[in-house]
Design an enzyme around this catalytic site. Structure first.
Site, PDB file in Angstrom:
ATOM      1  N   HIS A 122      12.995 100.164  45.790  1.00  9.18           N
ATOM      2  CA  HIS A 122      11.818  99.410  46.234  1.00  9.18           C
ATOM      3  C   HIS A 122      10.762 100.428  46.691  1.00  9.18           C
ATOM      4  O   HIS A 122      11.117 101.503  47.185  1.00  9.18           O
ATOM      5  CB  HIS A 122      12.251  98.527  47.403  1.00  9.18           C
ATOM      6  N   ASP A 199      18.882 101.968  52.307  1.00  6.57           N
ATOM      7  CA  ASP A 199      17.997 100.805  52.394  1.00  6.57           C
ATOM      8  C   ASP A 199      18.865  99.569  52.199  1.00  6.57           C
ATOM      9  O   ASP A 199      19.267  99.250  51.077  1.00  6.57           O
ATOM     10  CB  ASP A 199      16.925 100.922  51.306  1.00  6.57           C
ATOM     11  N   GLN A 202      18.529  94.334  50.993  1.00  5.93           N
ATOM     12  CA  GLN A 202      19.088  93.266  50.146  1.00  5.93           C
ATOM     13  C   GLN A 202      20.588  93.082  50.340  1.00  5.93           C
ATOM     14  O   GLN A 202      21.184  92.217  49.699  1.00  5.93           O
ATOM     15  CB  GLN A 202      18.804  93.570  48.670  1.00  5.93           C
ATOM     16  N   LYS A 225      15.263  88.855  55.807  1.00 11.40           N
ATOM     17  CA  LYS A 225      16.037  88.720  54.575  1.00 11.40           C
ATOM     18  C   LYS A 225      17.479  88.310  54.869  1.00 11.40           C
ATOM     19  O   LYS A 225      18.318  88.257  53.972  1.00 11.40           O
ATOM     20  CB  LYS A 225      16.001  90.025  53.779  1.00 11.40           C
ATOM     21  N   CYS A 363       7.871  95.049  43.595  1.00 10.77           N
ATOM     22  CA  CYS A 363       7.704  96.290  44.380  1.00 10.77           C
ATOM     23  C   CYS A 363       8.650  97.378  43.884  1.00 10.77           C
ATOM     24  O   CYS A 363       9.201  98.143  44.684  1.00 10.77           O
ATOM     25  CB  CYS A 363       7.900  96.049  45.871  1.00 10.77           C
TER      26      CYS A 363
HETATM   27  N1  PMP Z   1      13.884  97.508  50.283  1.00  6.98           N
HETATM   28  C1  PMP Z   1      14.267  96.504  49.491  1.00  6.98           C
HETATM   29  C2  PMP Z   1      15.403  96.737  48.536  1.00  6.98           C
HETATM   30  C3  PMP Z   1      13.635  95.270  49.577  1.00  6.98           C
HETATM   31  O1  PMP Z   1      14.018  94.276  48.782  1.00  6.98           O
HETATM   32  C4  PMP Z   1      12.590  95.094  50.504  1.00  6.98           C
HETATM   33  C5  PMP Z   1      11.837  93.794  50.607  1.00  6.98           C
HETATM   34  N2  PMP Z   1      11.490  93.214  49.382  1.00  6.98           N
HETATM   35  C6  PMP Z   1      12.224  96.174  51.309  1.00  6.98           C
HETATM   36  C7  PMP Z   1      12.901  97.356  51.178  1.00  6.98           C
HETATM   37  C8  PMP Z   1      11.152  96.064  52.307  1.00  6.98           C
HETATM   38  O2  PMP Z   1      11.517  95.188  53.308  1.00  6.98           O
HETATM   39  P1  PMP Z   1      10.448  94.726  54.404  1.00  6.98           P
HETATM   40  O3  PMP Z   1       9.248  94.252  53.629  1.00  6.98           O
HETATM   41  O4  PMP Z   1      11.125  93.641  55.130  1.00  6.98           O
HETATM   42  O5  PMP Z   1      10.140  95.908  55.233  1.00  6.98           O
END
Ligand code: PMP
Length: 404
Positions: A122, A199, A202, A225, A363
């Protein structure tokens, strides 16, 4: 404690899903809906306990502080951290990774050092590393994937070297659902002298997380999430690393003493929590963890796996539908493309049938470039989805194919 095993009944806990209408919500990878337990915890906090934490000498502030610190301990148990002070509150995964990049990365990386990520990441696990690489002269490298959407572990081992100082890797891909072999990555990275940042955005709603078993150095997650509120997240870090790191934001709460000439910093975790924290949402996240704790994990995972397998099977049989990503182990994400249709058009037409999916690059633009596609349509599932939702998705796609 008896844990709930009737997973299909959990949907009733989510007022947005049961409040009338016929919405099929398949965008939980973007954000999950919130159960009553979380909504009630936030409201109860504001109605009964609202005060600033840690400072004031009155009973209300004591109650707020106790609830806030209990939520931290709930997170500690959730990720199996050794100490509660290894749990730092942040706004979410993005802020957690930026904290590591700017505090740990900026002070330890030197020109010639390497940061190793993967093409699955991401943007939140790419761009912070690009910034710190530019600042320090370090180089950012990326592990490739194979045709199924699994990490190419041979490529990982090839690229890992004594120059690698940080490996930053997603536990689960938000675009393809791939579950990465974090333990294996951590073991190899540590042997090469690198630390590992995971990270976990998910993973939290789907997998048990055990930072001590993984032996990762940092683990980032987002409350929203995992059935908690937006605006609250967590950075887990090993005590010794966090202790050695400088603060990254300055202000109240993170200090021990301040004179106009000099400041000494508070102990962990407060050193990294400048300013009044997001008390209500930390408590909300604690309630989300308690909610998850009340569900039988094995039953939950079996139920979810069944719904996702059904979605993969049904979509896989549809003419003109191509599933993107077929990792050996994956979670609740099904990405797909429809021949001759732009993902955004598919998303809009599904929305007209009250089926909420996400369409686009998710993203993860480098991943889309690697796959040679502009984007995907992504249906992401979680505990409140059912076989009926899969059927609605299939019917929706059928209609899209007729229309386009
Ligand atoms: N890493 C991953 C794998 C994600 O799916 C997301 C959110 N789509 C993020 C990071 C970022 O998370 P946040 O917007 O809650 O900071």
């Amino acid at each position: 404690m008896t844990r709930r095993t009737d997973i299909a009944a959990l949907r009733d806990d989510f007022p947005l899903l049961t409040g009338g209408g016929n919405l099929v919500y398949l965008d939980s990878a973007a954000t999950t809906q919130k159960p009553n337990a979380v909504l009630d915890a936030i409201r109860n906090y504001y109605v009964r306990d609202n005060a600033n934490v840690h400072r004031a000498a009155h009973a209300l502030a004591d109650r707020a502080t106790t609830a806030f610190e209990n939520a931290r301990r709930a997170v500690q148990a959730f990720v199996n951290a050794q100490h509660a002070h290894e749990i730092i509150w942040t706004r979410g995964t993005t802020e957690s990774i930026n904290l590591v990049a700017q505090s740990y990365g900026a002070t330890t990386l030197r020109a010639g050092d390497e940061i190793l990520i993967s093409v699955l990441e991401h943007h939140s696990n790419i761009v912070p590393w690009q910034l710190v690489a530019a600042k320090t002269g370090a180089t950012l490298r990326a592990i490739d994937i194979d045709d199924r959407g699994d990490l190419d572990l041979d490529d990982f081992h090839r690229q890992l070297s004594a120059r690698t100082k940080i490996v930053a890797i997603g536990h689960v891909s938000n675009a393809l659902g791939t579950i990465n072999p974090i333990k294996e990555i951590v073991e190899a990275a540590h042997a090469a002298g690198a630390i590992v940042v995971v990270d976990g955005a998910q993973a939290a709603a789907h997998l048990p997380i055990d930072v001590r078993d993984l032996d990762c150095d940092f683990y980032a997650l987002s409350g929203h999430k995992m059935f908690g509120p937006t605006g609250i997240g967590v950075l887990y870090g090993k005590e010794a690393l966090l202790d050695a790191m400088p603060p990254w934001q300055a202000g109240g709460e993170m200090i021990e003493t301040v004179t106009l000439e000099k400041t000494t910093f508070n102990r962990l975790p407060y050193k990294f929590e400048a300013g009044t924290p997001n008390i209500a949402d930390a408590i909300g996240l604690g309630a989300a963890i308690e909610y998850l704790h009340g569900i039988d994990g094995a039953a939950l995972r079996a139920y979810e796996a069944n719904v996702v397998a059904m979605a993969r099977a049904r979509l896989g049989q549809m003419e003109g539908v191509r599933i993107i990503g077929n990792a050996r182990v994956s979670t609740a994400v099904v990405s797909f493309a429809i021949d001759g249709a732009h993902p955004h058009d598919v998303g809009t037409l599904l929305d007209q049938q009250s089926v909420a999916v996400r369409a686009g690059h998710h993203c993860a633009m480098p991943l889309m470039q690697r796959l040679g596609i502009p984007g995907t349509v992504r249906a992401s599932f979680c505990l409140y989805n059912s076989a009926a939702d899969v059927e609605r998705l299939v019917a929706g796609i059928d209609k899209v194919r007729q229309l386009l």
